[in-house]
Scaffold this active site. Structure first.
Site, PDB file in Angstrom:
ATOM      1  N   HIS A 325       0.806  -1.228   0.000  1.00 59.79           N
ATOM      2  CA  HIS A 325       0.000   0.000   0.000  1.00 59.79           C
ATOM      3  C   HIS A 325       0.842   1.283   0.000  1.00 59.79           C
ATOM      4  O   HIS A 325       0.632   2.183  -0.796  1.00 59.79           O
ATOM      5  CB  HIS A 325      -0.967   0.005   1.180  1.00 59.79           C
ATOM      6  CG  HIS A 325      -1.908   1.160   1.133  1.00 59.79           C
ATOM      7  ND1 HIS A 325      -2.809   1.330   0.104  1.00 59.79           N
ATOM      8  CD2 HIS A 325      -2.067   2.233   1.946  1.00 59.79           C
ATOM      9  CE1 HIS A 325      -3.492   2.445   0.294  1.00 59.79           C
ATOM     10  NE2 HIS A 325      -3.062   3.013   1.411  1.00 59.79           N
ATOM     11  N   HIS A 335       2.525  11.877   2.671  1.00 58.47           N
ATOM     12  CA  HIS A 335       2.995  10.610   3.248  1.00 58.47           C
ATOM     13  C   HIS A 335       4.516  10.472   3.141  1.00 58.47           C
ATOM     14  O   HIS A 335       5.035   9.407   2.843  1.00 58.47           O
ATOM     15  CB  HIS A 335       2.296   9.421   2.574  1.00 58.47           C
ATOM     16  CG  HIS A 335       0.810   9.490   2.669  1.00 58.47           C
ATOM     17  ND1 HIS A 335       0.158   9.515   3.878  1.00 58.47           N
ATOM     18  CD2 HIS A 335      -0.158   9.559   1.715  1.00 58.47           C
ATOM     19  CE1 HIS A 335      -1.156   9.588   3.658  1.00 58.47           C
ATOM     20  NE2 HIS A 335      -1.372   9.624   2.369  1.00 58.47           N
ATOM     21  N   VAL A 363      -0.817   7.365  -1.961  1.00 61.06           N
ATOM     22  CA  VAL A 363      -0.744   8.740  -2.458  1.00 61.06           C
ATOM     23  C   VAL A 363      -1.775   8.850  -3.582  1.00 61.06           C
ATOM     24  O   VAL A 363      -1.748   8.060  -4.528  1.00 61.06           O
ATOM     25  CB  VAL A 363       0.668   9.067  -2.975  1.00 61.06           C
ATOM     26  CG1 VAL A 363       0.707  10.458  -3.588  1.00 61.06           C
ATOM     27  CG2 VAL A 363       1.676   8.954  -1.825  1.00 61.06           C
ATOM     28  N   HIS A 364      -2.674   9.829  -3.461  1.00 62.32           N
ATOM     29  CA  HIS A 364      -3.836   9.865  -4.351  1.00 62.32           C
ATOM     30  C   HIS A 364      -3.525  10.580  -5.661  1.00 62.32           C
ATOM     31  O   HIS A 364      -4.070  11.639  -5.981  1.00 62.32           O
ATOM     32  CB  HIS A 364      -5.027  10.502  -3.632  1.00 62.32           C
ATOM     33  CG  HIS A 364      -5.396   9.745  -2.398  1.00 62.32           C
ATOM     34  ND1 HIS A 364      -6.062  10.291  -1.346  1.00 62.32           N
ATOM     35  CD2 HIS A 364      -5.169   8.448  -2.053  1.00 62.32           C
ATOM     36  CE1 HIS A 364      -6.235   9.383  -0.407  1.00 62.32           C
ATOM     37  NE2 HIS A 364      -5.700   8.260  -0.808  1.00 62.32           N
TER      38      HIS A 364
HETATM   39 FE   LIG Z   1      -3.817   4.869   2.164  1.00 62.70          FE
END
Ligand SMILES: [Fe+2]
Length: 472
Positions: A325, A335, A363-364
């Protein structure tokens, strides 16, 4: 004066030259990264679809099975775990199934059911049933539910494990249940490349963003994705939104909703917990790791991975893929360094065993790196390394937390392509030497490849496959 003037102008031109030279050196050393896309998505608000949305509608009929999903059920693709939920009463944990063309030869598999409570929420009856000894490369129909509320679905088993068998994986991460999540899933389903199984890199429902981690949002998420995951297996990775650790409301058992709802075949790969495991599928060996379980020296996950890597047989499964993840390489300002301690532990093994690619989420946004490693004693920093994996961050499913659009500047040299958009990926294995990878942003037409790369297998064809090389 004249002499002094000449001297002064000579000095200033030398100084100017020096400044220009230093700037050029500076640019070539520090600003030699890859591409930062200039594409900007519309700044629309990311919000969860309301519970009455059509994507969440429960099937009609008393106690009708809902939230149907499948995943691989063994280590080679001859078993499938079917899961579903009945809301009113237990019903039967039984699956009827048959090969396409043989409806008169129905088989039956018996499973089990679980329930759980989470603060003031009580789950429905969650059924799990493993269909075993399936034939490879075969279409199966299956039915869950009884009487008037039977529901029928189908899936394809993968081809038998073989080094040159083609297979197409979809890649989705950090999906959630917003309008953007729905677009991502639509795009994946409509992609003409037709993914045959999804490698899901963690963070499923984002139910924990609601008060008391409202677990009704775990139910709605499972109804939302059923249209894909009832028909093809999704391979699960645990993300931080699967932790559901909430001691403030008496919920001290991490991963409770996730483990009750999403079983994985971890025992088949000798793992002792469902958060790290491996499967083989077609021509790929897929290792799933957990960023949120202990991975230091002597921990179960570390010992398992150390024993697992030498078992990978590239003559049977040439493609070695890792899912985790939290990314190890990430040039967004989100992050920061969260993946760093795991990288320090495991990266030397990934280089030694020549992992082809590591997919992460968290990380989006989207990012693809060069082949890089940071494992040399006394040297600190990523360097190009043809034995190292490509790292792809694909946490761009479109969840409620919104896009990550703040990037480190300048773009680090290790970063080949990055873009703050939602989308999904496709990893298309052609044979033992070549795989084509593409990333598809939600704003484009279904077939557009916003980023792509030909992967050369690290064991069978370990030539430089960086996209800069390919472009020349
Ligand atoms: Fe996450």
């Amino acid at each position: 004066m004249a002499v002094a003037n000449t001297s002064s102008s000579s000095w200033s031109s030398t100084l100017l030259f020096a400044i220009v030279f230093l700037l050029l050196v500076n640019i070539s050393v520090f600003c030699n990264g890859g591409k930062t896309s200039t594409f900007t998505r519309k700044p629309e608000k990311t919000e969860d679809m309301p519970l009455h949305s059509d994507v969440f509608v429960a099937p009609s009929g008393y106690n009708a099975p809902q939230q149907v999903h499948i995943t691989q059920g063994d280590d080679e693709g001859k078993a499938v775990i079917v899961s579903w939920v009945t809301m009113n009463e237990p019903g039967k944990s039984v699956v009827h199934y048959w090969r396409e063309g043989s409806p008169h030869k129905k088989m039956v598999a018996k499973g089990y059911l679980v329930t759980y409570r989470f603060f003031n929420y009580s789950s429905g009856f969650i059924h799990h049933c493993t269909l075993k000894d399936l034939q490879f490369d075969t279409k199966y129909y299956y039915e869950v539910g009884i009487g008037h509320t039977k529901r029928q679905f189908w899936f394809m088993t993968p081809p038998e494990i073989h080094p040159d068998v083609p297979y197409t994986f979809g890649l989705i991460g950090d999906l959630g249940q917003t309008y953007d999540s729905n677009k991502t899933l639509d795009h994946y389903e409509s992609n003409p490349k037709k993914g045959q199984a999804v490698l899901f890199v963690g963070d499923l429902s984002y139910a924990d963003n609601y008060p008391y981690h409202d677990n009704n949002r775990w139910d709605s998420w499972a109804r939302f994705v059923e249209r894909s995951v009832a028909y093809q297996p999704w391979i699960w990775t645990a993300g931080n939104h699967e932790l559901d650790f909430a001691p403030e409301i008496g919920e001290n058992e991490p991963h409770k909703p996730f483990t009750h709802r999403y079983p994985v075949p971890y025992k088949a790969s000798g793992s002792t917990a469902p958060f790290w495991y491996s499967i083989k599928r077609a021509s790929a060996h897929i290792i799933v790791l957990s960023s949120y379980s202990a991975y230091g020296k002597y921990t179960p996950q570390c010992e398992w991975l150390e024993a697992e890597l030498p078992k990978v047989d590239r003559s049977k499964t040439p493609w070695l893929i890792v899912l985790v993840h939290s990314p190890w390489y990430n040039s967004y300002n989100y992050h920061y360094m969260e993946g760093e301690t795991m990288r320090v532990m495991f990266e030397p093994w990934f280089v030694k065993y020549k992992v082809d690619v590591v997919f992460a989420g968290h990380v989006h946004a989207y990012e693809r790196t060069e082949r890089i490693s940071n494992v040399v004693n006394g040297h600190c920093g990523a360097v190009k390394d043809q034995s190292a994996p490509v790292y792809i961050t694909i946490g761009d499913g479109g969840n409620i937390e919104g896009i990550a659009n703040n990037m480190m500047e300048p773009q680090p040299e290790y970063s080949a392509y990055r873009e703050a958009s939602f989308g999904h990926g496709i990893f298309e294995i052609k044979n033992r030497t070549h795989a084509h990878y593409s990333w598809h942003r939600n704003e484009d037409k279904f077939s557009v490849e916003a980023d792509s790369m030909w992967f050369f297998n690290r064991h069978w064809h370990p030539l430089d496959d960086s996209t800069t090389t390919q472009h020349h």
